[in-house]
Design a protein around this motif. Structure first.
Motif, short mmCIF file in Angstrom:
data_model
loop_
_atom_site.label_atom_id
_atom_site.label_comp_id
_atom_site.label_asym_id
_atom_site.label_seq_id
_atom_site.Cartn_x
_atom_site.Cartn_y
_atom_site.Cartn_z
N HIS A 142 12.81 -2.87 -4.30
CA HIS A 142 12.58 -1.94 -5.41
C HIS A 142 12.43 -0.53 -4.86
O HIS A 142 11.94 -0.35 -3.73
CB HIS A 142 11.31 -2.32 -6.18
CG HIS A 142 11.46 -3.51 -7.07
ND1 HIS A 142 11.14 -3.49 -8.41
CD2 HIS A 142 11.90 -4.76 -6.83
CE1 HIS A 142 11.36 -4.67 -8.94
NE2 HIS A 142 11.83 -5.47 -7.99
N LEU A 195 4.23 -4.84 -4.25
CA LEU A 195 4.85 -3.65 -4.81
C LEU A 195 3.77 -2.70 -5.35
O LEU A 195 3.83 -1.48 -5.13
CB LEU A 195 5.82 -4.05 -5.92
CG LEU A 195 6.57 -2.91 -6.62
CD1 LEU A 195 7.40 -2.13 -5.62
CD2 LEU A 195 7.46 -3.46 -7.73
N ASP A 245 9.61 4.80 -6.04
CA ASP A 245 9.50 5.56 -7.29
C ASP A 245 10.81 5.40 -8.05
O ASP A 245 11.78 6.09 -7.78
CB ASP A 245 9.23 7.04 -6.99
CG ASP A 245 9.08 7.85 -8.28
OD1 ASP A 245 9.21 7.26 -9.38
OD2 ASP A 245 8.85 9.08 -8.18
N PRO A 246 10.87 4.49 -9.00
CA PRO A 246 12.14 4.24 -9.70
C PRO A 246 12.56 5.35 -10.64
O PRO A 246 13.70 5.34 -11.13
CB PRO A 246 11.86 2.94 -10.48
CG PRO A 246 10.38 2.94 -10.68
CD PRO A 246 9.80 3.59 -9.45
N ASP A 258 8.66 1.42 -15.92
CA ASP A 258 8.89 -0.02 -15.81
C ASP A 258 10.36 -0.37 -16.05
O ASP A 258 10.92 -1.24 -15.37
CB ASP A 258 8.02 -0.77 -16.82
CG ASP A 258 6.54 -0.59 -16.52
OD1 ASP A 258 6.19 -0.46 -15.34
OD2 ASP A 258 5.75 -0.56 -17.48
N ASP A 282 12.30 0.60 -13.07
CA ASP A 282 11.98 -0.31 -11.98
C ASP A 282 12.82 -1.57 -12.06
O ASP A 282 13.29 -2.10 -11.05
CB ASP A 282 10.49 -0.66 -12.04
CG ASP A 282 10.01 -1.39 -10.80
OD1 ASP A 282 10.55 -1.15 -9.72
OD2 ASP A 282 9.10 -2.22 -10.94
N SER A 283 13.03 -2.06 -13.26
CA SER A 283 13.85 -3.26 -13.44
C SER A 283 15.33 -2.98 -13.23
O SER A 283 16.04 -3.75 -12.58
CB SER A 283 13.61 -3.83 -14.85
OG SER A 283 14.43 -4.94 -15.09
N SER A 342 16.60 -2.07 -9.32
CA SER A 342 16.11 -2.95 -8.25
C SER A 342 17.18 -3.97 -7.89
O SER A 342 18.20 -4.09 -8.58
CB SER A 342 14.84 -3.67 -8.71
OG SER A 342 15.10 -4.49 -9.83
N HIS A 366 12.12 2.56 -0.28
CA HIS A 366 12.16 1.27 -0.97
C HIS A 366 10.99 0.41 -0.52
O HIS A 366 10.42 0.62 0.54
CB HIS A 366 13.46 0.52 -0.68
CG HIS A 366 14.70 1.25 -1.10
ND1 HIS A 366 15.40 2.04 -0.22
CD2 HIS A 366 15.34 1.32 -2.29
CE1 HIS A 366 16.43 2.56 -0.85
NE2 HIS A 366 16.43 2.14 -2.10
N ARG A 389 2.85 1.24 -4.10
CA ARG A 389 2.83 2.37 -5.03
C ARG A 389 1.43 2.97 -5.14
O ARG A 389 1.27 4.19 -5.25
CB ARG A 389 3.34 1.90 -6.40
CG ARG A 389 4.84 1.67 -6.39
CD ARG A 389 5.35 1.09 -7.67
NE ARG A 389 6.83 1.03 -7.62
CZ ARG A 389 7.57 0.30 -8.43
NH1 ARG A 389 7.00 -0.46 -9.35
NH2 ARG A 389 8.88 0.31 -8.32
#
Length: 940
Positions: free
Chosen positions: A673, A858, A676-677, A438, A441-442, A445, A652, A862
């Protein structure tokens, strides 16, 4: 001219106001009159009674008024204001019980006792001030109190001046100018290269024993954990291949000291800091408190331990100075309390540090919040307070410290920016490692929204007529453009094109109508901003497509839709905006290159100050201008490309969204995003490091029957799968006896929707006698439940607090909940993780329903591409993890007991398999759940 002589000090005396003491409940109040009589009154009767009495003495005036349903008190003797003045930088829960505990007084057992206690709290505080009136901290206290008396009629001022022995003190403006008294940092030689000496498992165990002390309870699991953690501090053997340990440590293992042992030993031995990163501010504070064991001496601890956060968390001295210089009387008290705190604080952290969060709650919004650098307007070395700046102090201390306690957001944002103010660490400990996905992800992005574009315009042009410190790029670079005039035309060129970004009032224009036909017609009006401004024109096309495609029919909520297929006009508006952004980016890029050339010119004879200002300007132009513009232009250029083939795995995920408030559109955005961050996390943070420990109580999905698959999922969620060297895996079970310390219930006979869930939760809260946390998956349901539950619980003597309802922030609510053992609290996701409430204060936890992941675009992508052809299992794992995280809040000590209740009879057994081993949930009716809760907790 010499200053006027101060009045001769008199003997200190205690001057208590003749004020009634007021304690609030929901729908009733307890009043101690100046004559010593106790009265219990309904709100309407209280309002009439107070009209005949002096202003009341209470704790937290805004929260008191809200709980009683009254208008704000025009004047009140708020004990929080007195506490903050007398004991700045000391934390306390903002309730009578919380203040009593902070002052070492006996905690009240009920509202009557609390009302009787309030005058004693005031007496204790005033006596403390009188005793310490000669302390350095109180040198300017008489002059400050006198100014508050004369300029704002602060009700506590006469009592403070009497306690200080200076009832006739004269006001002084300098008493607020705390920045003049703060120490300056000094540059030191660069640190020497660190060594790469390992920490052996046996050495980690020995250091752990030293930290715990000879009398500590033997905890074999904690020592085993320290041994496993030490493997992350072995020498790196190949570039890009850090020593990586994934370690799951069950609640109660003592993992904090378990990893501090090898981390502190490695830092001492090798001369470089270890960065300990958390997801929540609460855990940052907890780790800091744990380090008292390792560094009991405060001065040594300040040298060896540094807490690092983003600039937006710290008091900005320039903001504070400008607020003080232009302060209206209505803001003077807030600024005075902040000045008192700034003189006493450890590091200037206003978000989770030693700044009581309730100070900001006592005043109108912005009186305190505006004192931090929330808009990224720091002017660095051009600031007159640069050498006293709290952030600059922490950055420099971090370079020579042994342990730096940071957060995932700071670590990843700096990595996303390609470096930052802190040098990249060689060794990391990522606590709360289950949140790495998480956090990444932030951090990695991007979005093109009205708010983001307006912020860039504000950074370029300044406030455009509004009040506030928004200088704009021209003002920020005044000094260097005057010394290097060739830079000025580039600045002017960038500013000339900044008008293509959304201008003042853009949000109101977006919300002028909430129907598609009106939007279509408005764009055709000559001179309308949506027609002439490329930024606003693009936002309008986004809104049109979301209106057309979103399945969300409720106009009260935000909405989103897929980017492709594009609506007519979106690609054209995107191309026009991309071209406009290019006209802003081109001169900024030339400005950045020109400044770099000056810094790298061997013939340039730059003074140190000039070099610092140029380097600061270069970094600022890159971070605030070039990086967002580059990301936005790349996103907009992609609009003209071929849409992705259905079913193919994208790098993305792009989508469009609108934000509504009270049914009106207030913003629109194009989001991007990483699918897969953890891929950019692994590349930018993990691979350059020499060693990482990623740890949590819930790294694996314990509901998975296949242990190997559970570890593989953990490696995917933490990014370990993207590194060349396989991770070392370690798992240490919790020492708690969950089958005997907990009770898990699933209520089967209530409807999920409507008032039944609130009714059931109230009955359960009564059965536990308080100490209950209710968790909701929607804010609307939380508010509705609070309105139904509060009167009955208050009548039963169980105070009910709620996130999104009470006039307190989350950390303050948790402090209150922790201090008030029989209180109850309602919250959402933010109160599910990272909250440490040991003992009886949390003995019942109730979920209103299964915490499934939100069905967003999103999440859909995923779920499709990261689930390994098991999309349902992907959803299950997320819900199971959330239940397990919440369950972990219940038992924090060996003698804790707790009940876990899920008010959702449709909960499948596969989700409940994630609870600790040996805990078997019982499916029961509500009546039996209430009886079992009462029996298990022994509540009457």
């Amino acid at each position: 001219m010499p200053p006027a002589s101060a009045p001769h000090p008199a003997a200190p005396r205690l001057l208590l106001p003749e004020a009634p003491a007021l304690v609030a409940g929901i729908g009733r109040a307890t009043l101690l009159t100046p004559d010593g009589e106790i009265e219990t009154l309904a709100p309407h009767a209280l309002a009439r009674r107070l009209a005949d009495l002096p202003p009341p003495m209470l704790v937290h005036a805004p929260a008191t008024a809200r709980r009683l349903g009254l208008a704000p008190f025009p004047v009140a003797y708020d004990l929080l204001e007195l506490f903050a003045f007398v004991l700045p930088a000391q934390l306390a829960a903002p309730t009578p019980r919380g203040l009593a505990l902070a002052l070492g007084l006996e905690a009240p057992g009920d509202d009557e006792a609390a009302a009787i206690l309030l005058p004693e709290i005031a007496t204790t505080l005033l006596r403390h001030l009188a005793t310490n009136r000669h302390a350095l901290l109180n040198r300017d206290a008489p002059q400050l109190a006198a100014r508050l008396r004369d300029a704002s009629d602060w009700v506590w001022a006469p009592s403070l001046l009497a306690a200080l022995g200076q009832p006739e003190a004269r006001p002084a403006t300098d008493a607020l100018k705390v920045w003049r008294r703060l120490p300056e940092w000094e540059e030191t030689a660069p640190p020497t290269p660190p060594a790469s000496l390992p920490v052996a498992p046996l050495e980690a165990r020995k250091r752990l024993a030293e930290i715990l002390g000879a009398d500590a309870e033997t905890r074999p699991a904690q020592a085993d954990y320290a041994s496993a953690a030490s493997l992350a501090f072995a020498p790196r053997e190949a570039e890009g291949q850090p020593q990586l340990v994934l370690a799951e440590a069950g609640t109660g293992t003592g993992k904090t000291l378990g990893y501090i042992a090898p981390a502190s030993l490695w830092a001492e031995r090798n001369g470089a800091p270890v960065w300990i990163s958390t997801y929540t501010r609460n855990l940052q504070r907890q780790i800091d408190q744990e380090l008292f064991r390792l560094y009991p001496d405060p001065e040594e601890r300040r040298r060896q331990v540094v807490i690092r956060k983003g600039r937006e968390n710290y008091l900005c001295l320039l903001n504070h100075e400008e607020a003080v210089n232009g302060a209206m009387p209505s803001r003077l008290l807030a600024l005075s309390l902040v000045s008192r705190w700034a003189a006493a604080t450890r590091d200037g952290d206003m978000q989770g540090g030693d700044f009581p969060g309730w100070i900001a709650e006592l005043f109108p919004w912005g009186h305190v919040a505006g004192l931090t650098d929330r808009r990224g307007e720091c002017i660095h070395s051009a600031c007159p307070h640069w050498r006293r700046c709290f952030v600059e102090h922490s950055i420099r201390r971090a370079r020579t410290a042994r342990l730096v306690i940071a957060n995932h957001a700071l670590v990843m944002v700096q990595a996303a920016l390609g470096g930052g103010e802190d040098k990249p660490a060689l060794r990391y400990v990522f606590d709360e490692g289950h949140h790495l996905f998480d956090a990444a992800d932030s951090a990695f992005s991007a979005e093109i929204s009205g708010g983001e574009m307006a912020e860039l315009r504000r950074w370029l042009l300044g406030a455009e007529g509004a009040r506030g410190r928004a200088r704009g790029l021209r003002r920020r670079l005044e000094e260097i453009t005057s010394d290097h005039p060739a830079l000025l035309p580039l600045v002017e060129e960038a500013l000339r094109h900044a008008g293509s970004l959304p201008g003042p009032g853009w949000s109101a224009r977006l919300g002028e109508s909430d129907d598609r036909e009106s939007y279509e017609g408005e764009d055709d009006l000559p001179g309308h901003p949506a027609h002439t401004n490329p930024g606003e024109a693009f936002l309008r096309t986004v809104i049109l497509q979301v209106f057309a495609r979103s399945p969300e029919a409720d106009a009260g909520y935000d909405a989103e839709c897929d980017l492709h297929p594009l609506n007519p006009g979106v690609a054209e508006a995107g191309a026009a905006l991309e071209e406009a952004l290019g006209l802003v980016e081109t001169p900024l890029r030339a400005l950045h290159a020109r400044i770099s050339g000056l810094l790298e010119d061997p013939d340039a004879e730059l003074e140190t100050g000039d070099r610092i200002r140029l380097d600061t300007a270069r970094r600022t132009v890159d971070r605030r201008g070039l990086r967002p513009l580059g990301a936005w232009r790349a996103m907009l250029k992609a609009l003209a490309g071929r849409p992705p083939e259905p079913g193919t795995r994208p790098a993305h995920v792009d989508w469009l969204a609108i934000t509504r408030r009270e049914g009106r559109v207030i913003d629109a955005a194009l989001h991007r995003h990483f699918l897969d961050p953890t891929e950019p996390f692994a590349a930018a943070v993990a691979a350059p490091a020499h060693g990482l420990l990623i740890t949590s109580a819930t790294l694996r999905d314990s509901g998975e029957g296949d242990a190997e698959h559970a570890w593989e999922e953990a490696e995917s969620r933490t990014g370990a799968v993207h590194l060349a060297t396989p991770a070392i895996r370690a798992a240490v079970p919790s020492p708690f006896d969950y089958p005997n310390q907990t009770l898990a219930l699933v209520v089967t006979d209530i409807a999920r929707d409507g008032p039944q869930a609130a009714m059931a939760m109230e009955q359960l809260f009564r059965a536990s006698g308080g100490g209950a946390l209710g968790l909701f998956t929607a804010i609307r349901r939380l508010r509705e439940a609070h309105a139904r539950m509060a009167p009955g619980l208050e009548a039963a003597g169980l105070p009910l607090y709620a996130q999104h309802v009470d006039a307190m922030d989350n950390s303050t609510l948790v402090d209150v909940f922790r201090a008030e053992e029989d209180s109850c609290l309602l919250g959402t996701d933010a109160l599910r993780d990272g909250v440490d409430v040991p003992g009886r204060s949390l003995r019942l936890l109730v979920f209103d329903r299964i915490p499934w992941p939100r069905p967003t675009i999103l999440h859909r992508e995923r779920r499709t591409h990261l689930s390994g052809a098991r999309p349902k299992a992907y959803d299950d794992a997320i819900a199971r993890h959330r239940l397990r995280q919440a369950f972990g809040r219940l038992i924090r000590r060996a003698d804790d007991r707790g009940v876990f209740v899920l008010l959702d009879g449709r909960a499948p057994s596969r989700l409940l398999a994630g609870l600790p081993q040996g805990v078997v949930p019982q499916r029961v009716g509500l009546a039996e759940a209430v009886r079992e809760t009462r029996r298990f907790l022994g509540a009457s």
